[in-house]
Design an enzyme around this catalytic site. Sequence first.
Site, PDB file in Angstrom:
ATOM      1  N   GLU A 282     -44.145  11.734  -5.545  1.00 51.08           N
ATOM      2  CA  GLU A 282     -43.652  12.480  -6.715  1.00 51.08           C
ATOM      3  C   GLU A 282     -44.088  11.865  -8.052  1.00 51.08           C
ATOM      4  OE1 GLU A 282     -39.410  13.093  -6.249  1.00 51.08           O
ATOM      5  OE2 GLU A 282     -39.628  13.389  -4.101  1.00 51.08           O
TER       6      GLU A 282
ATOM      7  N   ASN B 195     -47.414  12.245  -1.619  1.00 53.01           N
ATOM      8  CA  ASN B 195     -46.357  13.197  -1.294  1.00 53.01           C
ATOM      9  C   ASN B 195     -45.783  13.788  -2.581  1.00 53.01           C
ATOM     10  OD1 ASN B 195     -44.696  14.335   0.820  1.00 53.01           O
ATOM     11  ND2 ASN B 195     -42.995  13.089   0.072  1.00 53.01           N
TER      12      ASN B 195
ATOM     13  N   HIS C 110     -38.048  21.309  -0.004  1.00 52.54           N
ATOM     14  CA  HIS C 110     -36.583  21.373  -0.149  1.00 52.54           C
ATOM     15  C   HIS C 110     -36.248  22.728  -0.775  1.00 52.54           C
ATOM     16  CE1 HIS C 110     -35.940  17.256   1.103  1.00 52.54           C
ATOM     17  NE2 HIS C 110     -36.861  16.841   0.265  1.00 52.54           N
TER      18      HIS C 110
ATOM     19  N   GLU D 184     -40.523  17.083   4.605  1.00 55.25           N
ATOM     20  CA  GLU D 184     -39.156  17.100   4.074  1.00 55.25           C
ATOM     21  C   GLU D 184     -38.515  18.491   4.064  1.00 55.25           C
ATOM     22  OE1 GLU D 184     -38.472  14.791   0.580  1.00 55.25           O
ATOM     23  OE2 GLU D 184     -40.143  13.425   0.981  1.00 55.25           O
TER      24      GLU D 184
ATOM     25  N   ASP E 165     -36.145  21.455   4.443  1.00 54.99           N
ATOM     26  CA  ASP E 165     -34.784  21.924   4.731  1.00 54.99           C
ATOM     27  C   ASP E 165     -34.579  23.182   3.886  1.00 54.99           C
ATOM     28  OD1 ASP E 165     -33.472  18.929   3.113  1.00 54.99           O
ATOM     29  OD2 ASP E 165     -34.320  20.729   2.165  1.00 54.99           O
TER      30      ASP E 165
HETATM   31  O1  G3I Z   1     -27.126   2.244   1.096  1.00 55.50           O
HETATM   32  C1  G3I Z   1     -26.310   2.394  -0.085  1.00 55.50           C
HETATM   33  C2  G3I Z   1     -24.884   1.950   0.216  1.00 55.50           C
HETATM   34  O2  G3I Z   1     -24.880   0.546   0.492  1.00 55.50           O
HETATM   35  C3  G3I Z   1     -23.995   2.257  -1.004  1.00 55.50           C
HETATM   36  O3  G3I Z   1     -22.671   1.916  -0.703  1.00 55.50           O
HETATM   37  C4  G3I Z   1     -24.114   3.755  -1.299  1.00 55.50           C
HETATM   38  C5  G3I Z   1     -23.250   4.163  -2.484  1.00 55.50           C
HETATM   39  O4  G3I Z   1     -23.893   3.746  -3.676  1.00 55.50           O
HETATM   40  O5  G3I Z   1     -25.474   4.076  -1.621  1.00 55.50           O
HETATM   41  C6  G3I Z   1     -26.305   3.860  -0.472  1.00 55.50           C
HETATM   42  O6  G3I Z   1     -27.636   4.191  -0.823  1.00 55.50           O
HETATM   43  C7  G3I Z   1     -27.832   5.603  -0.937  1.00 55.50           C
HETATM   44  C8  G3I Z   1     -28.975   5.993   0.030  1.00 55.50           C
HETATM   45  O7  G3I Z   1     -29.307   7.383  -0.122  1.00 55.50           O
HETATM   46  C9  G3I Z   1     -28.577   5.747   1.481  1.00 55.50           C
HETATM   47  O8  G3I Z   1     -27.508   6.580   1.818  1.00 55.50           O
HETATM   48  C10 G3I Z   1     -28.278   5.888  -2.372  1.00 55.50           C
HETATM   49  O9  G3I Z   1     -27.176   5.645  -3.247  1.00 55.50           O
HETATM   50  C11 G3I Z   1     -28.709   7.357  -2.486  1.00 55.50           C
HETATM   51  O10 G3I Z   1     -29.267   7.573  -3.786  1.00 55.50           O
HETATM   52  C12 G3I Z   1     -29.807   7.629  -1.443  1.00 55.50           C
HETATM   53  O11 G3I Z   1     -30.146   8.982  -1.545  1.00 55.50           O
HETATM   54  C13 G3I Z   1     -31.399   9.322  -0.914  1.00 55.50           C
HETATM   55  C14 G3I Z   1     -32.372   9.809  -2.016  1.00 55.50           C
HETATM   56  O12 G3I Z   1     -33.603  10.237  -1.408  1.00 55.50           O
HETATM   57  C15 G3I Z   1     -32.700   8.701  -3.001  1.00 55.50           C
HETATM   58  O13 G3I Z   1     -33.341   7.650  -2.329  1.00 55.50           O
HETATM   59  C16 G3I Z   1     -31.152  10.457   0.070  1.00 55.50           C
HETATM   60  O14 G3I Z   1     -30.356   9.982   1.155  1.00 55.50           O
HETATM   61  C17 G3I Z   1     -32.493  10.960   0.618  1.00 55.50           C
HETATM   62  O15 G3I Z   1     -32.285  12.094   1.456  1.00 55.50           O
HETATM   63  C18 G3I Z   1     -33.394  11.370  -0.540  1.00 55.50           C
HETATM   64  O16 G3I Z   1     -34.624  11.770  -0.009  1.00 55.50           O
HETATM   65  C19 G3I Z   1     -35.641  12.116  -0.973  1.00 55.50           C
HETATM   66  C20 G3I Z   1     -36.976  11.610  -0.441  1.00 55.50           C
HETATM   67  O17 G3I Z   1     -36.906  10.218  -0.195  1.00 55.50           O
HETATM   68  C21 G3I Z   1     -38.093  11.973  -1.412  1.00 55.50           C
HETATM   69  N1  G3I Z   1     -38.128  13.431  -1.639  1.00 55.50           N
HETATM   70  C22 G3I Z   1     -36.841  13.981  -2.119  1.00 55.50           C
HETATM   71  C23 G3I Z   1     -35.740  13.653  -1.119  1.00 55.50           C
HETATM   72  C24 G3I Z   1     -34.410  14.275  -1.531  1.00 55.50           C
HETATM   73  O18 G3I Z   1     -33.988  13.732  -2.763  1.00 55.50           O
END
Ligand code: G3I
Length: 366
Positions: free
Chosen positions: A169, A210, A250, A280, A282
Amino acid sequence: MKRLISFLLLLFLSACTIAVVETPSVNLSNSTPTAVPENQVTLRSLADRKDFGIGAAVALGPLRRDRTYSQVLAGEFNQIMPENAMKFQALQPERDRFNFKGADDIVDFANEHNMKMFGHTLVWQRGLADWLKAGDWTREELIEILRNHIQTVVSRYRGRIYAWDVVNEALDTDSSLRELIWSRGIGPEYIELSYRWAHEADPNAKLFYNEYDPGGWGAQSGQKVDALYRLVADLKERNVPLDGVGLQMHLRLDDAPTYEGLKQSLERLAELDLQIQITETDVRMGYQGEPSPEQLQQQASIYKDLIQACLDVPKCTGFWFWGFTDRYTWVSSFMGQSGAPLIFDQYYRPKPAYDAIAQAIQAATR
Ligand code: G3I
């Protein structure tokens, strides 16, 4: 006495009913997760016959604690990528202190189940470590931080990860180059440097770029696919080691590309001697309660258009879901509602979208 017996019988029957409703349709036995029996037709068995990648992003928690999750994952997909376990903050939570436990668990699972492993993602604006975001870095320091991260991670998995989303991105919603820590601190050349560093660390890995497009890359959404084409054409022009492009999907029921529009975009990018993978995917449904049969059919129709466009363009070598069961989807936490966006419901029952995907792969002439 009779009333007592009928009450106890009623109690017993209602307990059975609850057990049936909450028991997912997939065998929940405590046996170790094994691939679905050889003779069962699955997306994986269908895709393997066509040498086509069918993949899912993997959430570490469910993989570790939900046996049905890992059983369906191994049975239905021939390639996996981590949803979050290989992002910068997960791998390098403190400077020069790497934590590979989560990523190793997913790579080991892929290895155990003879699945191809795709690394997601080395360079992105999100998923960054707090120490990195808090620092006041010189250009030279940022170059060293990024180089060290990429080369430490890629060389660790050399030969075990067949492809990487090196940069994710880099284009903003208006198709300009996104402003992020790497572009501000290093300059736009962070993109080229990242691919060259990754290639040095594992010359055999396929390196992907990507990207996300709100309109799902239909030709009518034009602008972003033009910018993507220019970006990757420029990289190829300068012999940057780039092998493929991932197009994120998405989507919403009311905002999805047509088959024709997506196929045009795929064919355009295929001119650049690149592999393309739909990534990705959905398709969330804005609804309250359970989706209607009509919504489920509309969702299935969108999924079919997406994978059919990919199957009809030879350079489109794989199709990915962002998760695979409505039980675990990022949509819930990010959009405040599940949206039932995936191909298995929360009880691991295949939805009409699953059948549409299976039929398209089975009928593909490739
Ligand atoms: O692991 C921590 C945990 O220790 C903490 O307690 C909790 C609360 O702050 O956060 C947890 O990390 C979270 C992580 O997901 C794991 O669950 C992050 O805050 C949260 O921001 C993260 O969100 C992910 C997001 O990318 C940002 O990285 C989503 O699950 C994931 O589905 C999403 O996927 C992205 C792709 O990588 C790139 N393309 C877009 C897609 C959707 O946004």
